[in-house]
Design a protein around this motif. Structure first.
Motif, mmCIF file in Angstrom:
data_model
loop_
_atom_site.group_PDB
_atom_site.id
_atom_site.type_symbol
_atom_site.label_atom_id
_atom_site.label_comp_id
_atom_site.label_asym_id
_atom_site.label_seq_id
_atom_site.Cartn_x
_atom_site.Cartn_y
_atom_site.Cartn_z
ATOM 1 N N LEU A 3 0.828 -1.205 0.000
ATOM 2 C CA LEU A 3 0.000 0.000 0.000
ATOM 3 C C LEU A 3 0.860 1.251 0.000
ATOM 4 O O LEU A 3 0.573 2.222 -0.708
ATOM 5 C CB LEU A 3 -0.927 -0.012 1.223
ATOM 6 C CG LEU A 3 -1.813 1.221 1.417
ATOM 7 C CD1 LEU A 3 -2.729 1.420 0.220
ATOM 8 C CD2 LEU A 3 -2.631 1.094 2.699
ATOM 9 N N LEU A 4 1.938 1.232 0.775
ATOM 10 C CA LEU A 4 2.854 2.378 0.788
ATOM 11 C C LEU A 4 3.404 2.639 -0.609
ATOM 12 O O LEU A 4 3.504 3.789 -1.059
ATOM 13 C CB LEU A 4 4.009 2.121 1.761
ATOM 14 C CG LEU A 4 3.675 2.085 3.251
ATOM 15 C CD1 LEU A 4 4.909 1.694 4.056
ATOM 16 C CD2 LEU A 4 3.144 3.429 3.733
ATOM 17 N N THR A 5 3.751 1.559 -1.318
ATOM 18 C CA THR A 5 4.276 1.702 -2.675
ATOM 19 C C THR A 5 3.218 2.261 -3.617
ATOM 20 O O THR A 5 3.502 3.124 -4.456
ATOM 21 C CB THR A 5 4.773 0.342 -3.194
ATOM 22 O OG1 THR A 5 5.794 -0.160 -2.316
ATOM 23 C CG2 THR A 5 5.351 0.460 -4.593
ATOM 24 N N GLN A 6 1.982 1.793 -3.460
ATOM 25 C CA GLN A 6 0.901 2.259 -4.333
ATOM 26 C C GLN A 6 0.589 3.735 -4.134
ATOM 27 O O GLN A 6 0.070 4.391 -5.034
ATOM 28 C CB GLN A 6 -0.360 1.423 -4.090
ATOM 29 C CG GLN A 6 -0.289 0.003 -4.623
ATOM 30 C CD GLN A 6 -0.091 -0.040 -6.134
ATOM 31 O OE1 GLN A 6 -0.806 0.618 -6.875
ATOM 32 N NE2 GLN A 6 0.885 -0.807 -6.577
ATOM 33 N N LEU A 7 0.898 4.279 -2.981
ATOM 34 C CA LEU A 7 0.640 5.692 -2.715
ATOM 35 C C LEU A 7 1.639 6.617 -3.403
ATOM 36 O O LEU A 7 1.416 7.819 -3.484
ATOM 37 C CB LEU A 7 0.653 5.957 -1.206
ATOM 38 C CG LEU A 7 -0.544 5.418 -0.423
ATOM 39 C CD1 LEU A 7 -0.321 5.589 1.076
ATOM 40 C CD2 LEU A 7 -1.832 6.123 -0.845
ATOM 41 N N GLU A 8 2.761 6.080 -3.870
ATOM 42 C CA GLU A 8 3.750 6.908 -4.561
ATOM 43 C C GLU A 8 3.123 7.567 -5.793
ATOM 44 O O GLU A 8 2.304 6.939 -6.461
ATOM 45 C CB GLU A 8 4.952 6.052 -4.974
ATOM 46 C CG GLU A 8 5.753 5.524 -3.805
ATOM 47 C CD GLU A 8 6.832 4.526 -4.202
ATOM 48 O OE1 GLU A 8 7.692 4.220 -3.378
ATOM 49 O OE2 GLU A 8 6.792 4.036 -5.357
ATOM 50 N N PRO A 9 3.437 8.848 -6.100
ATOM 51 C CA PRO A 9 4.544 9.622 -5.528
ATOM 52 C C PRO A 9 4.229 10.336 -4.210
ATOM 53 O O PRO A 9 5.059 11.086 -3.717
ATOM 54 C CB PRO A 9 4.832 10.654 -6.619
ATOM 55 C CG PRO A 9 3.477 10.927 -7.207
ATOM 56 C CD PRO A 9 2.786 9.588 -7.201
ATOM 57 N N THR A 12 9.284 7.964 -1.860
ATOM 58 C CA THR A 12 9.189 9.426 -1.802
ATOM 59 C C THR A 12 9.396 9.928 -0.380
ATOM 60 O O THR A 12 10.089 10.923 -0.155
ATOM 61 C CB THR A 12 7.820 9.905 -2.321
ATOM 62 O OG1 THR A 12 7.409 9.088 -3.397
ATOM 63 C CG2 THR A 12 7.899 11.336 -2.776
ATOM 64 N N TYR A 13 8.804 9.243 0.590
ATOM 65 C CA TYR A 13 9.022 9.645 1.982
ATOM 66 C C TYR A 13 10.503 9.506 2.335
ATOM 67 O O TYR A 13 11.037 10.308 3.115
ATOM 68 C CB TYR A 13 8.177 8.794 2.925
ATOM 69 C CG TYR A 13 8.260 9.252 4.366
ATOM 70 C CD1 TYR A 13 7.382 10.215 4.856
ATOM 71 C CD2 TYR A 13 9.221 8.738 5.235
ATOM 72 C CE1 TYR A 13 7.467 10.663 6.167
ATOM 73 C CE2 TYR A 13 9.312 9.182 6.548
ATOM 74 C CZ TYR A 13 8.443 10.133 7.002
ATOM 75 O OH TYR A 13 8.534 10.577 8.303
ATOM 76 N N GLY A 14 11.160 8.515 1.763
ATOM 77 C CA GLY A 14 12.574 8.302 2.040
ATOM 78 C C GLY A 14 13.462 9.439 1.577
ATOM 79 O O GLY A 14 14.630 9.519 1.981
ATOM 80 N N SER A 56 13.601 11.254 -8.894
ATOM 81 C CA SER A 56 14.955 11.274 -8.328
ATOM 82 C C SER A 56 15.232 10.033 -7.517
ATOM 83 O O SER A 56 16.325 9.450 -7.562
ATOM 84 C CB SER A 56 15.159 12.528 -7.492
ATOM 85 O OG SER A 56 16.415 12.523 -6.850
ATOM 86 N N ALA A 57 14.217 9.599 -6.725
ATOM 87 C CA ALA A 57 14.388 8.409 -5.907
ATOM 88 C C ALA A 57 14.576 7.174 -6.779
ATOM 89 O O ALA A 57 15.391 6.293 -6.477
ATOM 90 C CB ALA A 57 13.172 8.223 -4.989
ATOM 91 N N ILE A 58 13.837 7.087 -7.883
ATOM 92 C CA ILE A 58 13.964 5.942 -8.795
ATOM 93 C C ILE A 58 15.337 5.948 -9.457
ATOM 94 O O ILE A 58 15.999 4.926 -9.574
ATOM 95 C CB ILE A 58 12.846 5.983 -9.842
ATOM 96 C CG1 ILE A 58 11.485 5.747 -9.182
ATOM 97 C CG2 ILE A 58 13.096 4.941 -10.927
ATOM 98 C CD1 ILE A 58 10.313 5.935 -10.113
ATOM 99 N N ALA A 59 15.777 7.137 -9.890
ATOM 100 C CA ALA A 59 17.071 7.249 -10.559
ATOM 101 C C ALA A 59 18.221 6.899 -9.622
ATOM 102 O O ALA A 59 19.235 6.337 -10.055
ATOM 103 C CB ALA A 59 17.249 8.661 -11.100
#
Length: 287
Positions: free
Chosen positions: A121-127, A145-147, A282-285
């Motif tokens: 669920l946390l992942t699905q909330l991205e971005p 994104t929170y990270g 940016s987080a993905i990159a």
């Protein structure tokens, strides 16, 4: 017809199952998860028996007997303390009380752990930034994104991922909070209100001692004895990568209000939405 011998045999089996279950849960928990120092000479996987006893406020000998399947009585209150100390989720807690043949005094209590479904669920909330916190402000899980929202959270040691500690001691985190004095004051007041139910628990006392030792600002605010309850509000975050973000902060409790909660940040305007999308990219990159 059930005989006394049969009932005695069932009770004996149940005690041994309970002992094995407690050992297995104890061995899977790291000291850092419950606010304890690992030390240099730890040979035991997970927690030691005396540490579980300390966290549960029971005698070491008594807890040792429990893991040895001795014929001793255990109250629902002690089982509740053990369930909390061992970070049992709802199913594990139910199993604990069933093995002990006791009624759960708080059957609605939820876990402090994070299930794969909740992580999904946390992942699905991205971005949109989101995390799971407990009432002590420990960050139990977060999305990408929170990270990156306040600092590079993945670079912070797991035992230091606590919002109170970061807000008072981590320079990058502090720089990201636009109104830092007000935020720290509210956090301290919420922490005091939550701690009222955990005054004797070592993990809470250890965090309080650490904050008092590390931050004169915290000591000054803590001495005011201010208390506030939960609230949702707009937060301003000055992210080092994408600039100012206006975010609507929401807490969704996963059980009783004293338990863990899902914390999410929804953009309050289109500029903040675009900023979160850039932060996610940016987080993905950087992954």
């Amino acid at each position: 017809m059930t005989t006394m011998a049969t009932r005695g045999s069932e009770t004996d089996i149940r005690r041994h199952e309970l002992a094995a279950f407690l050992r297995s849960r104890r061995e899977r928990i790291t000291p850092e998860q419950v606010g304890l120092d690992r030390g240099r000479r730890r040979r035991t996987p997970g927690l030691r028996r005396e540490e579980v006893a300390q966290l549960s406020a029971v005698g070491v000998t008594w807890y040792t007997w429990l893991e040895q399947a001795r014929d001793i009585q255990v109250s629902p209150q002690v089982l509740d303390a053990l369930a909390r100390a061992l970070l049992l989720d709802r199913s594990e807690r139910t199993h604990l009380f069933a093995l002990a043949g006791a009624a759960d005094p708080a059957p609605g209590s939820d876990c402090t752990g994070v299930t794969p479904a909740l992580q999904g669920l946390l992942t699905q909330l991205e971005p949109f930034p989101a995390c799971v916190q407990n009432s002590r402000y420990d960050i139990l899980a977060h999305n990408r994104t929170y990270g990156r929202l306040f600092c590079d959270l993945d670079a912070v040691a797991p035992e230091d991922r606590n919002c109170m500690l970061l807000a008072y001691t981590h320079e990058e985190w502090r720089a990201a909070v636009v109104d830092l004095p007000a935020a720290r004051r509210v956090m301290a007041a919420k922490f005091r209100a939550a701690m009222a139910e955990h005054l004797a628990e070592p993990a809470w006392k250890a965090l309080l001692a650490r904050l008092e030792a590390a931050s004169p600002e915290f000591r000054e605010i803590w001495a005011r004895h201010e208390v506030v309850g939960p609230s949702n509000r707009t937060k301003l975050v000055r992210n080092a990568e994408v600039g100012l973000l206006r975010l609507e902060h929401t807490d969704l409790w996963l059980g009783p209000s004293a338990g863990p909660r899902l914390v999410s940040y929804v953009p309050a305007d289109e500029e903040s939405r675009r900023g979160l999308e850039r932060l996610m990219a940016s987080a993905i990159a950087g992954a």
